[in-house]
Design an enzyme around this catalytic site. Sequence first.
Site, PDB file in Angstrom:
ATOM      1  N   GLN A  64     -22.758  81.765  44.134  1.00 14.50           N
ATOM      2  CA  GLN A  64     -21.407  81.244  43.886  1.00 14.50           C
ATOM      3  C   GLN A  64     -21.384  79.729  44.089  1.00 14.50           C
ATOM      4  OE1 GLN A  64     -19.096  80.364  46.803  1.00 14.50           O
ATOM      5  NE2 GLN A  64     -17.768  79.433  45.277  1.00 14.50           N
TER       6      GLN A  64
ATOM      7  N   TYR B  58     -17.995  70.967  41.669  1.00 13.25           N
ATOM      8  CA  TYR B  58     -17.889  69.812  42.556  1.00 13.25           C
ATOM      9  C   TYR B  58     -17.565  68.547  41.780  1.00 13.25           C
ATOM     10  CZ  TYR B  58     -19.803  72.835  46.090  1.00 13.25           C
ATOM     11  OH  TYR B  58     -19.974  73.865  46.953  1.00 13.25           O
TER      12      TYR B  58
ATOM     13  N   ASP C 273     -10.710  78.967  40.787  1.00 13.31           N
ATOM     14  CA  ASP C 273      -9.343  78.899  41.335  1.00 13.31           C
ATOM     15  C   ASP C 273      -9.281  77.928  42.511  1.00 13.31           C
ATOM     16  OD1 ASP C 273     -10.661  80.296  43.309  1.00 13.31           O
ATOM     17  OD2 ASP C 273      -9.524  82.146  43.090  1.00 13.31           O
TER      18      ASP C 273
ATOM     19  N   LYS D 250     -14.887  83.192  38.434  1.00 15.79           N
ATOM     20  CA  LYS D 250     -14.178  83.950  39.478  1.00 15.79           C
ATOM     21  C   LYS D 250     -12.833  83.295  39.760  1.00 15.79           C
ATOM     22  CE  LYS D 250     -14.759  85.284  44.343  1.00 15.79           C
ATOM     23  NZ  LYS D 250     -13.849  84.395  45.082  1.00 15.79           N
TER      24      LYS D 250
ATOM     25  N   SER E 172      -9.504  87.804  40.349  1.00 17.38           N
ATOM     26  CA  SER E 172      -9.492  87.565  41.791  1.00 17.38           C
ATOM     27  C   SER E 172      -8.388  86.596  42.159  1.00 17.38           C
ATOM     28  CB  SER E 172     -10.853  86.965  42.213  1.00 17.38           C
ATOM     29  OG  SER E 172     -10.834  86.551  43.565  1.00 17.38           O
TER      30      SER E 172
ATOM     31  N   HIS F  33      -8.785  85.182  45.157  1.00 13.35           N
ATOM     32  CA  HIS F  33      -9.518  84.541  46.249  1.00 13.35           C
ATOM     33  C   HIS F  33      -9.122  85.150  47.611  1.00 13.35           C
ATOM     34  CE1 HIS F  33     -12.069  80.786  46.720  1.00 13.35           C
ATOM     35  NE2 HIS F  33     -11.930  81.188  47.972  1.00 13.35           N
TER      36      HIS F  33
ATOM     37  N   ARG G 181      -6.148  83.529  49.508  1.00 14.03           N
ATOM     38  CA  ARG G 181      -6.379  82.304  50.291  1.00 14.03           C
ATOM     39  C   ARG G 181      -6.075  81.024  49.521  1.00 14.03           C
ATOM     40  NH1 ARG G 181      -9.769  83.847  54.720  1.00 14.03           N
ATOM     41  NH2 ARG G 181     -11.077  81.981  54.855  1.00 14.03           N
TER      42      ARG G 181
ATOM     43  N   GLY H  69     -10.326  91.813  45.870  1.00 15.90           N
ATOM     44  CA  GLY H  69      -9.073  91.574  46.573  1.00 15.90           C
ATOM     45  C   GLY H  69      -8.399  92.872  46.951  1.00 15.90           C
TER      46      GLY H  69
ATOM     47  N   GLY I   7     -14.773  91.577  49.951  1.00 15.09           N
ATOM     48  CA  GLY I   7     -15.045  90.360  50.715  1.00 15.09           C
ATOM     49  C   GLY I   7     -15.010  90.617  52.211  1.00 15.09           C
TER      50      GLY I   7
HETATM   51  C1  FMN Z   1     -13.596  84.302  55.126  1.00 13.38           C
HETATM   52  C2  FMN Z   1     -13.603  84.197  53.635  1.00 13.38           C
HETATM   53  C3  FMN Z   1     -14.386  83.235  53.024  1.00 13.38           C
HETATM   54  C4  FMN Z   1     -14.425  83.146  51.638  1.00 13.38           C
HETATM   55  N1  FMN Z   1     -15.266  82.229  51.064  1.00 13.38           N
HETATM   56  C5  FMN Z   1     -15.330  82.154  49.713  1.00 13.38           C
HETATM   57  C6  FMN Z   1     -16.218  81.249  49.090  1.00 13.38           C
HETATM   58  O1  FMN Z   1     -16.969  80.536  49.752  1.00 13.38           O
HETATM   59  N2  FMN Z   1     -16.218  81.203  47.742  1.00 13.38           N
HETATM   60  C7  FMN Z   1     -15.417  82.006  46.970  1.00 13.38           C
HETATM   61  O2  FMN Z   1     -15.452  81.942  45.745  1.00 13.38           O
HETATM   62  N3  FMN Z   1     -14.588  82.901  47.548  1.00 13.38           N
HETATM   63  C8  FMN Z   1     -14.530  82.994  48.881  1.00 13.38           C
HETATM   64  N4  FMN Z   1     -13.686  83.910  49.459  1.00 13.38           N
HETATM   65  C9  FMN Z   1     -12.940  84.859  48.608  1.00 13.38           C
HETATM   66  C10 FMN Z   1     -13.772  86.121  48.361  1.00 13.38           C
HETATM   67  O3  FMN Z   1     -14.849  85.858  47.506  1.00 13.38           O
HETATM   68  C11 FMN Z   1     -12.968  87.236  47.720  1.00 13.38           C
HETATM   69  O4  FMN Z   1     -12.334  86.756  46.565  1.00 13.38           O
HETATM   70  C12 FMN Z   1     -11.945  87.880  48.646  1.00 13.38           C
HETATM   71  O5  FMN Z   1     -12.388  87.906  49.972  1.00 13.38           O
HETATM   72  C13 FMN Z   1     -11.665  89.302  48.158  1.00 13.38           C
HETATM   73  O6  FMN Z   1     -10.681  89.888  48.899  1.00 13.38           O
HETATM   74  P1  FMN Z   1     -10.938  90.926  50.128  1.00 13.38           P
HETATM   75  O7  FMN Z   1     -11.399  90.092  51.271  1.00 13.38           O
HETATM   76  O8  FMN Z   1      -9.595  91.519  50.317  1.00 13.38           O
HETATM   77  O9  FMN Z   1     -11.965  91.940  49.690  1.00 13.38           O
HETATM   78  C14 FMN Z   1     -13.633  84.012  50.848  1.00 13.38           C
HETATM   79  C15 FMN Z   1     -12.843  84.975  51.468  1.00 13.38           C
HETATM   80  C16 FMN Z   1     -12.827  85.082  52.840  1.00 13.38           C
HETATM   81  C17 FMN Z   1     -11.981  86.148  53.480  1.00 13.38           C
END
Ligand code: FMN
Length: 381
Positions: free
Chosen positions: A131, A135, A161, A244, A266, A268, A271, A301, A323
């Site tokens: 991933q 940048y 996103d 993504k 997604s 994210h 977040r 998600g 995640g």
């Molecule tokens: C602690 C944490 C760190 C994450 N870091 C990234 C990341 O570095 N890059 C990214 O594309 N998504 C990141 N995500 C999003 C996850 O890839 C994913 O979309 C999400 O966690 C899915 O939802 P779930 O936690 O309910 O399964 C992060 C999510 C969490 C909870």
Amino acid sequence: MTSKKRLCLDDFEKDAEGCLDPMLWNFYKGGADEEVTLRDSHAAYLRYRLRPKVLRDVSRRDLSTTILGHKVSFPCGISPTAFHKGAHPDGEIATARAAASAGVFMSLSCGANVQIEDITKAAPGGLRMMQTLIYKNKNITELFLRRAENAGYNALLVTVDFATYGHRRNEKEFDLYGVVKTNPAYKKLKCVNMEMMGIKEEADQFKAAGDKLLWEYNDTSDDSATWDYIRRLKKISSIPIVVKGILTGEMAREAVGAGVDGIMVSAHGGRQLDTAIAPLDALPEVVEAVKGSNVEVYIDGGVRTGTDIIKALALGARAAFIGRPVIYGLACEGEEGVKEVLGLLKNEFSRAMAFTGCARIEDIDKSLVSHRRWMYYDSKL
Ligand SMILES: Cc1cc2nc3c(=O)[nH]c(=O)nc-3n(C[C@H](O)[C@H](O)[C@H](O)COP(=O)(O)O)c2cc1C
């Protein structure tokens, strides 16, 4: 074997809270702003109910499918999450081994605490996506691509996103990045792959900013990027490109136009943009938009049970990714915990197939789900 019986992913979440220090627990579990999308992402699954089929021969169920042409043991995968060493000292190495032994894809976050190449060494037979953000300094994105290609990754997962960093109140409250920078106990959370880039321009910036860029990697995301850059990545990449963070049919059509190989529906993990549509609610329009192309659609998600996975597939996803549950598995039991999380989901998914009369993945279709707009009501939403 583990000492404690955990019967579902929620059990891992409950126990993880006790294993993690409060700052990291809050970082992992939290979402942006009022966390509406975070809660709604799972609630969306509860608004769908399953319509069973009986008296089908489900004695031999084949749960396997393919992702980008690679066989996976069931339609699930691991989404990229940063900082696995905050949950367990083995960090992403443990995650990679567990994913490989479960026969599913692992995505390595750009904010990982382990080198890109070490994941390949730890689980040479595993399936992996790298991933990256887009940048400001494109050399970083393209170096991530080159290193992933050289280390035998199966795809580049480009997070789209991330025009800016979501406002996560938990992180602000604990000043996570500040603590990580100044407290030696958190040095383990370094984003080691950023450090390794070895680009002169970047190295000079590091010098000027001290350690800053190592921690504030998010600040370097390019908010002027457009689909043209995805087209460029597609041109220079020898591995498939998956974007993504798509939540609408319009964006899915633009992704198809840019030549992507896959789309991860997604939010994210709630977040980034709060009150964004829940991924499951966005899924049907994305699936409709990619019809007629070869683009694969995945979702993440709020996936917490095998019935969630079958609902996602019924609505047209090829696989559902997780995640946070992986982090909770790591926090509780390291590699073994992640294996258990995946094992629980696989068993639940297998049972869901049996009850819905599906012996093969191709048997799963829209007729299995019924939407209840108000069936699940959460007063906090
Ligand atoms: C602690 C944490 C760190 C994450 N870091 C990234 C990341 O570095 N890059 C990214 O594309 N998504 C990141 N995500 C999003 C996850 O890839 C994913 O979309 C999400 O966690 C899915 O939802 P779930 O936690 O309910 O399964 C992060 C999510 C969490 C909870």
